[in-house]
Design a protein around this motif. Structure first.
Motif, mmCIF file in Angstrom:
data_model
loop_
_atom_site.group_PDB
_atom_site.id
_atom_site.type_symbol
_atom_site.label_atom_id
_atom_site.label_comp_id
_atom_site.label_asym_id
_atom_site.label_seq_id
_atom_site.Cartn_x
_atom_site.Cartn_y
_atom_site.Cartn_z
ATOM 1 N N MET A 1 0.681 -1.196 -0.043
ATOM 2 C CA MET A 1 -0.109 -0.034 0.119
ATOM 3 C C MET A 1 0.874 1.349 -0.156
ATOM 4 S SD MET A 1 -2.728 1.399 3.126
ATOM 5 C CE MET A 1 -3.635 -0.005 3.076
ATOM 6 N N PRO A 2 0.689 2.011 -0.960
ATOM 7 C CA PRO A 2 1.511 3.391 -1.033
ATOM 8 C C PRO A 2 1.399 4.275 0.286
ATOM 9 C CG PRO A 2 0.058 3.036 -2.980
ATOM 10 C CD PRO A 2 -0.240 2.100 -2.078
ATOM 11 N N THR A 3 2.147 4.779 0.628
ATOM 12 C CA THR A 3 2.257 5.562 1.982
ATOM 13 C C THR A 3 1.283 6.612 1.906
ATOM 14 O OG1 THR A 3 4.879 5.075 2.190
ATOM 15 C CG2 THR A 3 3.851 7.284 3.255
ATOM 16 N N LYS A 4 1.127 7.383 0.904
ATOM 17 C CA LYS A 4 -0.156 8.578 1.001
ATOM 18 C C LYS A 4 -1.427 7.771 1.033
ATOM 19 C CE LYS A 4 2.668 12.039 -1.392
ATOM 20 N NZ LYS A 4 2.623 13.273 -1.990
ATOM 21 N N GLU A 5 -1.655 6.467 0.738
ATOM 22 C CA GLU A 5 -2.675 5.845 0.463
ATOM 23 C C GLU A 5 -3.252 5.642 2.086
ATOM 24 O OE1 GLU A 5 -5.102 1.999 -0.993
ATOM 25 O OE2 GLU A 5 -3.229 2.297 -1.545
ATOM 26 N N ARG A 6 -2.115 5.076 2.776
ATOM 27 C CA ARG A 6 -2.115 4.669 4.115
ATOM 28 C C ARG A 6 -2.377 5.919 5.138
ATOM 29 N NH1 ARG A 6 1.052 5.165 7.846
ATOM 30 N NH2 ARG A 6 2.896 5.432 6.506
ATOM 31 N N VAL A 7 -1.676 7.053 4.797
ATOM 32 C CA VAL A 7 -1.872 8.429 5.624
ATOM 33 C C VAL A 7 -3.360 8.767 5.298
ATOM 34 C CG1 VAL A 7 -1.372 10.586 5.541
ATOM 35 C CG2 VAL A 7 0.516 9.070 5.590
ATOM 36 N N ALA A 8 -3.943 8.635 4.088
ATOM 37 C CA ALA A 8 -5.207 8.844 3.883
ATOM 38 C C ALA A 8 -6.396 8.208 4.655
ATOM 39 C CB ALA A 8 -5.668 9.003 2.423
ATOM 40 N N ARG A 9 -5.858 6.906 4.732
ATOM 41 C CA ARG A 9 -6.768 6.054 5.351
ATOM 42 C C ARG A 9 -6.851 6.362 6.948
ATOM 43 N NH1 ARG A 9 -8.564 1.412 3.224
ATOM 44 N NH2 ARG A 9 -7.586 0.594 1.175
ATOM 45 N N VAL A 10 -5.644 6.722 7.518
ATOM 46 C CA VAL A 10 -5.695 6.925 9.013
ATOM 47 C C VAL A 10 -6.196 8.181 9.194
ATOM 48 C CG1 VAL A 10 -3.867 7.511 10.650
ATOM 49 C CG2 VAL A 10 -3.638 5.633 9.340
ATOM 50 N N TRP A 11 -6.003 9.300 8.488
ATOM 51 C CA TRP A 11 -6.413 10.613 8.257
ATOM 52 C C TRP A 11 -8.086 10.467 8.556
ATOM 53 C CZ3 TRP A 11 -5.262 14.684 10.611
ATOM 54 C CH2 TRP A 11 -5.771 16.162 10.347
ATOM 55 N N LEU A 12 -8.551 9.985 7.483
ATOM 56 C CA LEU A 12 -10.103 9.701 7.176
ATOM 57 C C LEU A 12 -10.810 8.989 8.373
ATOM 58 C CD1 LEU A 12 -12.627 10.042 5.548
ATOM 59 C CD2 LEU A 12 -11.938 7.857 4.568
ATOM 60 N N THR A 13 -10.124 8.267 8.987
ATOM 61 C CA THR A 13 -10.699 7.499 10.091
ATOM 62 C C THR A 13 -10.550 8.155 11.342
ATOM 63 O OG1 THR A 13 -9.862 5.156 9.061
ATOM 64 C CG2 THR A 13 -10.237 5.370 11.284
ATOM 65 N N ALA A 14 -9.511 8.986 11.462
ATOM 66 C CA ALA A 14 -9.371 9.838 12.509
ATOM 67 C C ALA A 14 -10.620 10.815 12.511
ATOM 68 C CB ALA A 14 -7.889 10.333 12.813
ATOM 69 N N MET A 15 -10.489 11.601 11.312
ATOM 70 C CA MET A 15 -11.632 12.476 11.164
ATOM 71 C C MET A 15 -12.972 12.332 11.451
ATOM 72 S SD MET A 15 -10.562 15.408 8.301
ATOM 73 C CE MET A 15 -10.300 13.872 6.944
ATOM 74 N N LEU A 16 -13.148 10.978 10.821
ATOM 75 C CA LEU A 16 -14.603 10.495 11.079
ATOM 76 C C LEU A 16 -14.983 10.122 12.483
ATOM 77 C CD1 LEU A 16 -15.355 8.458 7.876
ATOM 78 C CD2 LEU A 16 -16.039 10.522 8.278
ATOM 79 N N LEU A 17 -14.094 9.495 13.207
ATOM 80 C CA LEU A 17 -14.127 8.936 14.442
ATOM 81 C C LEU A 17 -14.434 10.208 15.372
ATOM 82 C CD1 LEU A 17 -14.475 6.509 16.489
ATOM 83 C CD2 LEU A 17 -11.885 6.679 16.519
ATOM 84 N N PHE A 18 -13.299 11.140 15.569
ATOM 85 C CA PHE A 18 -13.468 12.075 16.582
ATOM 86 C C PHE A 18 -14.240 13.394 16.109
ATOM 87 C CE2 PHE A 18 -9.296 9.818 17.032
ATOM 88 C CZ PHE A 18 -9.488 9.234 18.351
ATOM 89 N N MET A 19 -13.855 13.579 14.911
ATOM 90 C CA MET A 19 -14.916 15.012 14.478
ATOM 91 C C MET A 19 -16.488 14.654 14.365
ATOM 92 S SD MET A 19 -12.734 17.448 14.993
ATOM 93 C CE MET A 19 -13.765 18.657 14.458
ATOM 94 N N GLY A 20 -16.465 13.308 13.968
ATOM 95 C CA GLY A 20 -18.018 13.013 14.134
ATOM 96 C C GLY A 20 -18.488 12.623 15.501
ATOM 97 N N ALA A 21 -17.990 12.240 16.350
ATOM 98 C CA ALA A 21 -18.107 12.300 17.849
ATOM 99 C C ALA A 21 -18.385 13.773 18.471
ATOM 100 C CB ALA A 21 -17.435 11.515 18.782
ATOM 101 N N TYR A 22 -17.744 14.597 18.052
ATOM 102 C CA TYR A 22 -17.720 16.202 18.127
ATOM 103 C C TYR A 22 -19.124 16.709 17.607
ATOM 104 C CZ TYR A 22 -17.203 21.272 18.562
ATOM 105 O OH TYR A 22 -17.610 22.332 18.734
#
Length: 145
Positions: A1-22
């Motif tokens: 998996m390309p590095t930028k794809e992995r970073v996009a996955r982590v960033w998207l998951t973190a945003m949806l989880l934490f900002m979604g909860a907010y």
């Protein structure tokens, strides 16, 4: 998996989880007509953004410890094209939201200042979610998908 794809996955998951909860907490409190003090709202927002930052920075530290070199982070022309296309579309989402938040919402005298702040944050997060989803889509389906 390309590095930028992995970073996009982590960033998207973190945003949806934490900002979604907010945003769910803010909407729930608004529906219950509970108005929090200023510093409590700042604390909620700080907790969400700091939690997101810890996850993203932690992922980058783990990647660095595993020895993934800078060469993989540089990317090639395909990586740049995917990111450019995603950023362009996300920019339009952000501009549409900021026009609503900056030009229309302040004209309504019933708007609470925190409603405007939360709407602006929502559109910023929405633009980032659109960008990360389009980056992931670009890696899975190619540039012309």
């Amino acid at each position: 998996m390309p590095t930028k794809e992995r970073v996009a996955r982590v960033w998207l998951t973190a945003m949806l989880l934490f900002m979604g909860a907010y945003f769910i907490a803010v909407a729930t409190l608004k529906n219950l007509r509970i108005e929090l003090p200023f510093f409590t709202q700042i604390e909620m927002l700080a907790a969400a953004t700091l939690s997101m930052a810890v996850v993203v920075v932690g992922d980058r530290c783990i990647a660095a410890l595993r020895g993934r070199g800078r060469k993989a982070d540089a990317g090639d022309e395909r990586d740049r094209l995917i990111e450019y296309r995603a950023a362009t579309i996300a920019y339009y989402v952000l501009i549409a939201g900021m026009i609503l938040v900056g030009c229309i919402m302040p004209l309504d005298p019933t708007q609470h200042p925190w409603d405007i702040v939360n709407a602006a944050l929502f559109y910023i997060v929405l633009a980032e979610v659109v960008k990360q989803v389009l980056i992931l889509r670009g890696y899975h389906r190619g540039l012309h998908a």
